[in-house]
Write a protein that holds these residues in place. Structure first.
Motif, PDB file in Angstrom:
ATOM      1  N   MET A  39      13.932 -17.033 -39.996  1.00  0.00           N
ATOM      2  CA  MET A  39      15.075 -17.614 -40.710  1.00  0.00           C
ATOM      3  C   MET A  39      16.064 -16.534 -41.135  1.00  0.00           C
ATOM      4  O   MET A  39      17.279 -16.750 -41.083  1.00  0.00           O
ATOM      5  N   LEU A  40      15.575 -15.368 -41.545  1.00  0.00           N
ATOM      6  CA  LEU A  40      16.482 -14.266 -41.888  1.00  0.00           C
ATOM      7  C   LEU A  40      17.282 -13.827 -40.666  1.00  0.00           C
ATOM      8  O   LEU A  40      18.467 -13.505 -40.773  1.00  0.00           O
ATOM      9  N   THR A  41      16.647 -13.821 -39.503  1.00  0.00           N
ATOM     10  CA  THR A  41      17.366 -13.475 -38.275  1.00  0.00           C
ATOM     11  C   THR A  41      18.437 -14.524 -37.980  1.00  0.00           C
ATOM     12  O   THR A  41      19.569 -14.180 -37.638  1.00  0.00           O
ATOM     13  N   LEU A  42      18.106 -15.807 -38.133  1.00  0.00           N
ATOM     14  CA  LEU A  42      19.111 -16.860 -37.924  1.00  0.00           C
ATOM     15  C   LEU A  42      20.276 -16.703 -38.894  1.00  0.00           C
ATOM     16  O   LEU A  42      21.432 -16.896 -38.531  1.00  0.00           O
ATOM     17  N   GLN A  43      19.956 -16.346 -40.140  1.00  0.00           N
ATOM     18  CA  GLN A  43      20.996 -16.210 -41.153  1.00  0.00           C
ATOM     19  C   GLN A  43      21.876 -14.989 -40.916  1.00  0.00           C
ATOM     20  O   GLN A  43      22.960 -14.892 -41.488  1.00  0.00           O
ATOM     21  N   SER A  44      21.439 -14.076 -40.036  1.00  0.00           N
ATOM     22  CA  SER A  44      22.266 -12.913 -39.710  1.00  0.00           C
ATOM     23  C   SER A  44      23.380 -13.276 -38.731  1.00  0.00           C
ATOM     24  O   SER A  44      24.301 -12.493 -38.526  1.00  0.00           O
ATOM     25  N   ALA A  45      23.298 -14.456 -38.127  1.00  0.00           N
ATOM     26  CA  ALA A  45      24.344 -14.926 -37.211  1.00  0.00           C
ATOM     27  C   ALA A  45      25.573 -15.312 -38.031  1.00  0.00           C
ATOM     28  O   ALA A  45      25.475 -15.557 -39.233  1.00  0.00           O
ATOM     29  N   PRO A  46      26.733 -15.385 -37.388  1.00  0.00           N
ATOM     30  CA  PRO A  46      27.933 -15.798 -38.128  1.00  0.00           C
ATOM     31  C   PRO A  46      27.735 -17.155 -38.806  1.00  0.00           C
ATOM     32  O   PRO A  46      26.944 -17.987 -38.340  1.00  0.00           O
ATOM     33  N   PRO A  47      28.436 -17.399 -39.913  1.00  0.00           N
ATOM     34  CA  PRO A  47      28.318 -18.688 -40.611  1.00  0.00           C
ATOM     35  C   PRO A  47      28.593 -19.848 -39.649  1.00  0.00           C
ATOM     36  O   PRO A  47      29.356 -19.706 -38.696  1.00  0.00           O
ATOM     37  N   ASP A  48      27.976 -20.952 -39.925  1.00  0.00           N
ATOM     38  CA  ASP A  48      28.145 -22.177 -39.141  1.00  0.00           C
ATOM     39  C   ASP A  48      27.654 -22.059 -37.700  1.00  0.00           C
ATOM     40  O   ASP A  48      28.106 -22.781 -36.834  1.00  0.00           O
ATOM     41  N   SER A  49      26.724 -21.134 -37.459  1.00  0.00           N
ATOM     42  CA  SER A  49      26.167 -21.006 -36.109  1.00  0.00           C
ATOM     43  C   SER A  49      25.065 -22.028 -35.855  1.00  0.00           C
ATOM     44  O   SER A  49      24.987 -22.593 -34.768  1.00  0.00           O
ATOM     45  N   PHE A  50      24.204 -22.264 -36.867  1.00  0.00           N
ATOM     46  CA  PHE A  50      23.006 -23.071 -36.637  1.00  0.00           C
ATOM     47  C   PHE A  50      22.819 -24.166 -37.675  1.00  0.00           C
ATOM     48  O   PHE A  50      23.091 -23.980 -38.854  1.00  0.00           O
ATOM     49  N   GLU A  51      22.324 -25.288 -37.189  1.00  0.00           N
ATOM     50  CA  GLU A  51      21.747 -26.340 -38.015  1.00  0.00           C
ATOM     51  C   GLU A  51      20.304 -26.430 -37.533  1.00  0.00           C
ATOM     52  O   GLU A  51      20.060 -26.451 -36.324  1.00  0.00           O
ATOM     53  N   VAL A  52      19.348 -26.450 -38.455  1.00  0.00           N
ATOM     54  CA  VAL A  52      17.930 -26.359 -38.088  1.00  0.00           C
ATOM     55  C   VAL A  52      17.207 -27.665 -38.377  1.00  0.00           C
ATOM     56  O   VAL A  52      17.174 -28.130 -39.510  1.00  0.00           O
ATOM     57  N   ASP A  53      16.660 -28.273 -37.333  1.00  0.00           N
ATOM     58  CA  ASP A  53      15.773 -29.426 -37.470  1.00  0.00           C
ATOM     59  C   ASP A  53      14.362 -28.884 -37.266  1.00  0.00           C
ATOM     60  O   ASP A  53      14.054 -28.361 -36.200  1.00  0.00           O
TER      61      ASP A  53
ATOM     62  N   VAL B 136      13.962 -14.659 -30.537  1.00  0.00           N
ATOM     63  CA  VAL B 136      14.875 -15.024 -31.626  1.00  0.00           C
ATOM     64  C   VAL B 136      16.160 -14.218 -31.530  1.00  0.00           C
ATOM     65  O   VAL B 136      17.251 -14.737 -31.785  1.00  0.00           O
ATOM     66  N   LYS B 137      16.039 -12.961 -31.132  1.00  0.00           N
ATOM     67  CA  LYS B 137      17.239 -12.129 -30.960  1.00  0.00           C
ATOM     68  C   LYS B 137      18.171 -12.754 -29.917  1.00  0.00           C
ATOM     69  O   LYS B 137      19.392 -12.728 -30.074  1.00  0.00           O
ATOM     70  N   GLY B 138      17.601 -13.323 -28.874  1.00  0.00           N
ATOM     71  CA  GLY B 138      18.415 -14.007 -27.860  1.00  0.00           C
ATOM     72  C   GLY B 138      19.109 -15.233 -28.417  1.00  0.00           C
ATOM     73  O   GLY B 138      20.288 -15.483 -28.143  1.00  0.00           O
ATOM     74  N   ILE B 139      18.392 -15.998 -29.234  1.00  0.00           N
ATOM     75  CA  ILE B 139      18.965 -17.221 -29.815  1.00  0.00           C
ATOM     76  C   ILE B 139      20.188 -16.900 -30.661  1.00  0.00           C
ATOM     77  O   ILE B 139      21.176 -17.624 -30.629  1.00  0.00           O
ATOM     78  N   VAL B 140      20.146 -15.803 -31.423  1.00  0.00           N
ATOM     79  CA  VAL B 140      21.266 -15.473 -32.320  1.00  0.00           C
ATOM     80  C   VAL B 140      22.330 -14.605 -31.647  1.00  0.00           C
ATOM     81  O   VAL B 140      23.341 -14.292 -32.269  1.00  0.00           O
ATOM     82  N   SER B 141      22.118 -14.239 -30.394  1.00  0.00           N
ATOM     83  CA  SER B 141      23.102 -13.397 -29.709  1.00  0.00           C
ATOM     84  C   SER B 141      24.443 -14.134 -29.597  1.00  0.00           C
ATOM     85  O   SER B 141      24.496 -15.360 -29.488  1.00  0.00           O
TER      86      SER B 141
END
Length: 162
Positions: free
Chosen positions: A51-65, A141-146
């Protein structure tokens, strides 16, 4: 549709009135299969890292189900792991299930939203903790947030790590 494997408790996403004022619609709907077994601290730690890695992406990048499996994720576990975020939605809990239950939610979402981008991940290593699983998990995960995956052009249908 019907889902196999243990008991289930499906949760509905909050309505727009519960989400607050979001600046923009997230670019990617991420379907997260979350397992917690006997080593609850390990599972929480792995999910928190992801989740910290996801949060490192720009704002509004992800919605998590997210779909939980195994030991019940109480509110304390959900918040400690980062799954209590404003764009996180707990879809269901299963006592026993395979990743296919989460993939079914992803499939149904894609059928209903054919132009939207989705991603899938699970907390690899929460069942079999190893250095290799940790490395694979971090790489994926690094790929997902790229930027290449988050801002994938419309003419592409798949983005992955390799």
């Amino acid at each position: 549709g019907a889902r196999a494997g243990g008991s289930t408790h499906e949760l509905q996403p909050p309505g727009d009135e519960q989400r607050g004022n979001m600046a923009a619609e997230p670019k990617v709907r991420l379907f997260f299969h979350v397992f917690k077994g006997q080593d609850e601290a390990l599972a929480i730690s792995i999910v928190k890292e992801q989740m910290l890695t996801l949060q490192s992406a720009p704002p509004d990048s992800f919605e998590v189900d997210f779909i939980t499996v195994g030991t019940l994720w109480d509110n304390a576990s959900i918040h400690a792991s980062g799954l209590g975020c404003s764009t996180c939605h707990h879809r269901a809990h299963y006592e026993q299930a395979f990743e296919s239950v989460t993939l079914e939610f992803l499939y149904e979402y894609c059928n209903d939203n054919p132009t939207k981008h989705v991603a899938y991940m699970h907390n690899k290593g929460s069942f079999h903790d190893s250095g290799e699983n940790s490395n694979v998990r971090r790489f994926l995960v690094k790929g997902i947030v790229s930027q290449e995956c988050v801002d994938m052009p419309a003419e592409c249908d798949v983005c992955s790590s390799r």
